[in-house]
Write an enzyme that holds these catalytic residues in place. Structure first.
Site, short mmCIF file in Angstrom:
data_model
loop_
_atom_site.label_atom_id
_atom_site.label_comp_id
_atom_site.label_asym_id
_atom_site.label_seq_id
_atom_site.Cartn_x
_atom_site.Cartn_y
_atom_site.Cartn_z
N CYS A 117 3.10 3.96 -3.52
CA CYS A 117 2.46 3.77 -5.02
C CYS A 117 1.25 5.92 -4.80
CB CYS A 117 1.32 3.14 -5.07
SG CYS A 117 1.75 1.33 -5.35
C1 BEZ Z 1 2.85 0.68 -1.75
O1 BEZ Z 1 2.69 1.37 -2.60
O2 BEZ Z 1 3.09 2.07 -0.36
C2 BEZ Z 1 3.07 -0.30 -1.32
C3 BEZ Z 1 2.17 -1.40 -1.69
C4 BEZ Z 1 2.65 -2.70 -1.28
C5 BEZ Z 1 3.91 -3.35 -0.82
C6 BEZ Z 1 4.38 -2.20 0.05
C7 BEZ Z 1 4.18 -1.03 -0.26
#
Ligand code: BEZ
Length: 211
Positions: free
Chosen positions: A45
Protein backbone atom coordinates in the site's frame (compact mmCIF):
# COMPACT_ATOMS: atom_id res chain seq x y z
CA UNK A 1 -25.41 -6.36 -4.68
CA UNK A 2 -22.11 -5.38 -6.17
CA UNK A 3 -21.67 -2.47 -8.52
CA UNK A 4 -21.50 -3.12 -12.24
CA UNK A 5 -20.29 -1.10 -15.20
CA UNK A 6 -22.75 1.65 -16.05
CA UNK A 7 -24.20 1.78 -12.53
CA UNK A 8 -24.34 5.11 -10.72
CA UNK A 9 -21.44 5.35 -8.27
CA UNK A 10 -22.96 5.77 -4.79
CA UNK A 11 -22.44 9.18 -3.21
CA UNK A 12 -21.14 9.34 0.37
CA UNK A 13 -19.84 11.68 3.01
CA UNK A 14 -16.54 10.71 4.63
CA UNK A 15 -13.73 11.82 6.93
CA UNK A 16 -10.48 12.12 5.01
CA UNK A 17 -6.92 13.24 5.56
CA UNK A 18 -7.92 16.50 3.81
CA UNK A 19 -11.07 17.11 5.86
CA UNK A 20 -14.70 16.01 5.55
CA UNK A 21 -15.87 15.49 1.98
CA UNK A 22 -19.02 14.81 0.01
CA UNK A 23 -17.88 12.50 -2.80
CA UNK A 24 -19.94 14.09 -5.57
CA UNK A 25 -18.90 17.60 -4.49
CA UNK A 26 -15.29 16.50 -4.41
CA UNK A 27 -15.56 15.14 -7.95
CA UNK A 28 -17.46 18.10 -9.39
CA UNK A 29 -17.37 17.70 -13.18
CA UNK A 30 -14.14 15.72 -13.11
CA UNK A 31 -13.45 12.04 -13.63
CA UNK A 32 -12.67 10.15 -10.44
CA UNK A 33 -10.51 7.29 -9.22
CA UNK A 34 -11.59 5.74 -5.93
CA UNK A 35 -9.30 2.98 -4.69
CA UNK A 36 -9.04 0.91 -1.54
CA UNK A 37 -6.10 -0.47 0.44
CA UNK A 38 -6.09 -3.29 2.96
CA UNK A 39 -4.44 -1.31 5.76
CA UNK A 40 -2.18 1.60 6.75
CA UNK A 41 1.51 0.97 7.46
CA UNK A 42 1.70 -1.96 5.04
CA UNK A 43 4.44 -2.21 2.41
CA UNK A 44 2.54 -2.72 -0.86
CA UNK A 45 0.00 0.00 0.00
CA UNK A 46 2.85 2.38 0.79
CA UNK A 47 4.31 1.91 -2.70
CA UNK A 48 0.88 2.20 -4.37
CA UNK A 49 0.01 5.47 -2.67
CA UNK A 50 3.52 6.74 -3.34
CA UNK A 51 3.25 5.96 -7.06
CA UNK A 52 -0.17 7.62 -7.24
CA UNK A 53 1.25 10.74 -5.59
CA UNK A 54 4.19 10.75 -8.01
CA UNK A 55 1.69 10.57 -10.91
CA UNK A 56 -0.56 13.34 -9.55
CA UNK A 57 0.25 15.66 -12.49
CA UNK A 58 -0.71 12.88 -14.94
CA UNK A 59 -4.09 12.45 -13.22
CA UNK A 60 -4.63 16.22 -13.21
CA UNK A 61 -3.76 16.45 -16.92
CA UNK A 62 -6.60 13.99 -17.55
CA UNK A 63 -9.02 15.93 -15.28
CA UNK A 64 -9.11 13.04 -12.79
CA UNK A 65 -9.55 13.48 -9.03
CA UNK A 66 -8.06 10.72 -6.92
CA UNK A 67 -9.43 9.45 -3.62
CA UNK A 68 -7.89 6.60 -1.60
CA UNK A 69 -9.52 4.59 1.18
CA UNK A 70 -8.57 2.35 4.03
CA UNK A 71 -10.56 1.32 7.07
CA UNK A 72 -7.97 2.75 9.47
CA UNK A 73 -8.34 5.97 11.46
CA UNK A 74 -7.41 9.53 10.50
CA UNK A 75 -4.73 9.52 13.19
CA UNK A 76 -3.12 6.48 11.58
CA UNK A 77 -3.42 8.01 8.12
CA UNK A 78 -1.52 11.13 9.23
CA UNK A 79 1.53 9.24 10.45
CA UNK A 80 1.45 6.88 7.49
CA UNK A 81 1.30 9.74 4.96
CA UNK A 82 4.55 11.07 6.49
CA UNK A 83 6.11 7.65 5.94
CA UNK A 84 4.85 7.48 2.33
CA UNK A 85 6.25 10.95 1.59
CA UNK A 86 9.58 10.03 3.14
CA UNK A 87 10.06 6.55 1.68
CA UNK A 88 8.57 7.15 -1.77
CA UNK A 89 10.15 10.59 -2.16
CA UNK A 90 6.86 12.34 -2.92
CA UNK A 91 4.03 14.36 -1.38
CA UNK A 92 0.62 12.75 -1.08
CA UNK A 93 -1.71 15.53 -2.25
CA UNK A 94 -4.98 13.58 -2.53
CA UNK A 95 -7.32 12.68 0.34
CA UNK A 96 -7.35 9.28 2.04
CA UNK A 97 -10.70 8.25 3.50
CA UNK A 98 -10.75 6.92 7.07
CA UNK A 99 -13.57 4.42 6.55
CA UNK A 100 -13.64 3.10 10.10
CA UNK A 101 -17.32 2.13 9.96
CA UNK A 102 -16.72 0.51 6.54
CA UNK A 103 -19.73 2.28 5.05
CA UNK A 104 -17.94 3.31 1.84
CA UNK A 105 -16.20 -0.07 1.56
CA UNK A 106 -19.59 -1.77 1.87
CA UNK A 107 -21.30 0.49 -0.69
CA UNK A 108 -18.51 -0.28 -3.18
CA UNK A 109 -18.21 -3.99 -2.25
CA UNK A 110 -14.55 -3.59 -1.32
CA UNK A 111 -14.66 -6.19 1.44
CA UNK A 112 -14.52 -9.76 0.16
CA UNK A 113 -15.34 -11.95 3.17
CA UNK A 114 -13.64 -15.04 1.81
CA UNK A 115 -10.40 -13.06 1.89
CA UNK A 116 -10.92 -10.97 5.04
CA UNK A 117 -14.03 -10.11 7.02
CA UNK A 118 -12.66 -6.75 8.12
CA UNK A 119 -10.24 -5.24 5.61
CA UNK A 120 -10.69 -4.12 2.02
CA UNK A 121 -9.11 -5.79 -0.99
CA UNK A 122 -7.42 -3.64 -3.64
CA UNK A 123 -10.45 -2.32 -5.51
CA UNK A 124 -10.20 0.57 -7.95
CA UNK A 125 -13.12 2.33 -9.60
CA UNK A 126 -12.95 4.84 -12.43
CA UNK A 127 -16.00 7.10 -12.36
CA UNK A 128 -17.03 9.39 -15.22
CA UNK A 129 -18.22 13.01 -14.98
CA UNK A 130 -21.76 11.57 -15.24
CA UNK A 131 -21.03 9.66 -11.95
CA UNK A 132 -21.34 6.30 -13.69
CA UNK A 133 -18.91 3.46 -13.04
CA UNK A 134 -16.71 3.20 -16.15
CA UNK A 135 -14.25 0.56 -14.98
CA UNK A 136 -13.27 -1.42 -11.93
CA UNK A 137 -10.42 -3.74 -11.10
CA UNK A 138 -9.89 -5.89 -8.04
CA UNK A 139 -6.50 -7.15 -6.92
CA UNK A 140 -5.57 -9.18 -3.86
CA UNK A 141 -3.60 -7.63 -1.00
CA UNK A 142 -0.37 -9.31 -2.09
CA UNK A 143 -0.32 -7.79 -5.60
CA UNK A 144 0.23 -4.08 -6.13
CA UNK A 145 -1.63 -2.46 -8.99
CA UNK A 146 0.01 -0.88 -12.06
CA UNK A 147 -0.82 2.83 -12.02
CA UNK A 148 0.56 3.38 -15.52
CA UNK A 149 -2.12 0.90 -16.62
CA UNK A 150 -4.71 2.95 -14.72
CA UNK A 151 -3.65 6.04 -16.69
CA UNK A 152 -3.71 4.04 -19.93
CA UNK A 153 -7.27 2.84 -19.40
CA UNK A 154 -8.37 6.36 -18.48
CA UNK A 155 -6.93 7.54 -21.82
CA UNK A 156 -8.98 4.86 -23.55
CA UNK A 157 -12.15 5.60 -21.57
CA UNK A 158 -11.93 9.32 -22.29
CA UNK A 159 -11.18 8.80 -25.99
CA UNK A 160 -13.95 6.27 -26.54
CA UNK A 161 -16.43 8.49 -24.68
CA UNK A 162 -15.86 11.23 -27.26
CA UNK A 163 -15.34 9.31 -30.52
CA UNK A 164 -16.88 6.22 -32.18
CA UNK A 165 -13.73 4.18 -31.68
CA UNK A 166 -12.42 1.37 -29.50
CA UNK A 167 -8.81 0.71 -28.47
CA UNK A 168 -7.03 -2.52 -29.37
CA UNK A 169 -5.00 -4.79 -27.08
CA UNK A 170 -2.09 -3.02 -25.42
CA UNK A 171 -3.03 0.29 -27.06
CA UNK A 172 -1.24 3.38 -25.86
CA UNK A 173 -2.03 7.08 -26.35
CA UNK A 174 -1.07 8.13 -29.88
CA UNK A 175 -1.39 4.70 -31.51
CA UNK A 176 -4.02 3.76 -34.11
CA UNK A 177 -7.48 2.89 -32.83
CA UNK A 178 -10.28 0.64 -34.05
CA UNK A 179 -13.40 1.99 -35.75
CA UNK A 180 -16.42 1.05 -33.62
CA UNK A 181 -18.36 -1.91 -35.08
CA UNK A 182 -21.56 0.16 -35.22
CA UNK A 183 -20.04 2.55 -37.77
CA UNK A 184 -20.21 1.45 -41.41
CA UNK A 185 -17.00 1.72 -43.43
CA UNK A 186 -18.68 4.32 -45.66
CA UNK A 187 -19.49 6.48 -42.61
CA UNK A 188 -16.08 5.83 -41.07
CA UNK A 189 -14.35 7.29 -44.13
CA UNK A 190 -16.41 10.49 -43.67
CA UNK A 191 -15.95 10.59 -39.87
CA UNK A 192 -12.23 9.92 -39.81
CA UNK A 193 -10.54 12.09 -42.45
CA UNK A 194 -7.06 10.86 -41.43
CA UNK A 195 -7.93 7.58 -43.16
CA UNK A 196 -9.42 4.15 -42.50
CA UNK A 197 -7.44 0.95 -43.02
CA UNK A 198 -9.75 -2.04 -43.63
CA UNK A 199 -8.01 -5.27 -42.55
CA UNK A 200 -11.29 -7.22 -42.44
CA UNK A 201 -14.80 -5.78 -42.79
CA UNK A 202 -15.06 -5.96 -38.97
CA UNK A 203 -11.46 -4.86 -38.22
CA UNK A 204 -10.79 -1.31 -39.32
CA UNK A 205 -8.12 1.03 -38.00
CA UNK A 206 -7.83 4.80 -38.01
CA UNK A 207 -5.25 7.18 -36.52
CA UNK A 208 -6.24 8.44 -33.07
CA UNK A 209 -8.79 11.12 -34.00
CA UNK A 210 -7.94 13.70 -31.31
CA UNK A 211 -4.18 13.81 -32.00
C1 BEZ B 1 0.60 -4.61 1.83
O1 BEZ B 1 0.02 -3.58 1.52
O2 BEZ B 1 1.80 -4.70 1.80
C2 BEZ B 1 -0.18 -5.81 2.27
C3 BEZ B 1 -1.36 -5.65 2.96
C4 BEZ B 1 -2.03 -6.77 3.38
C5 BEZ B 1 -1.52 -8.05 3.10
C6 BEZ B 1 -0.35 -8.18 2.37
C7 BEZ B 1 0.33 -7.05 1.95
Amino acid sequence: MSLRLGDTAPNFKAKTSKGDIDFYEYLGDSWGVLFSHPADYTPVCTTELGRTAQLQAEFEKRNVKVLALSVDSLGKHEGWINDINETQNTTVGFPIIADEDRSVATAYDMIHPNVSATTTVRSLFVIGPDKKVKLFITYPASTGRNFYEVLRVIDSLQLTADYSVATPADWKEGEDVIVAPAVSTEDAIKKFPKGVKVVKPYLRYTPQPNK
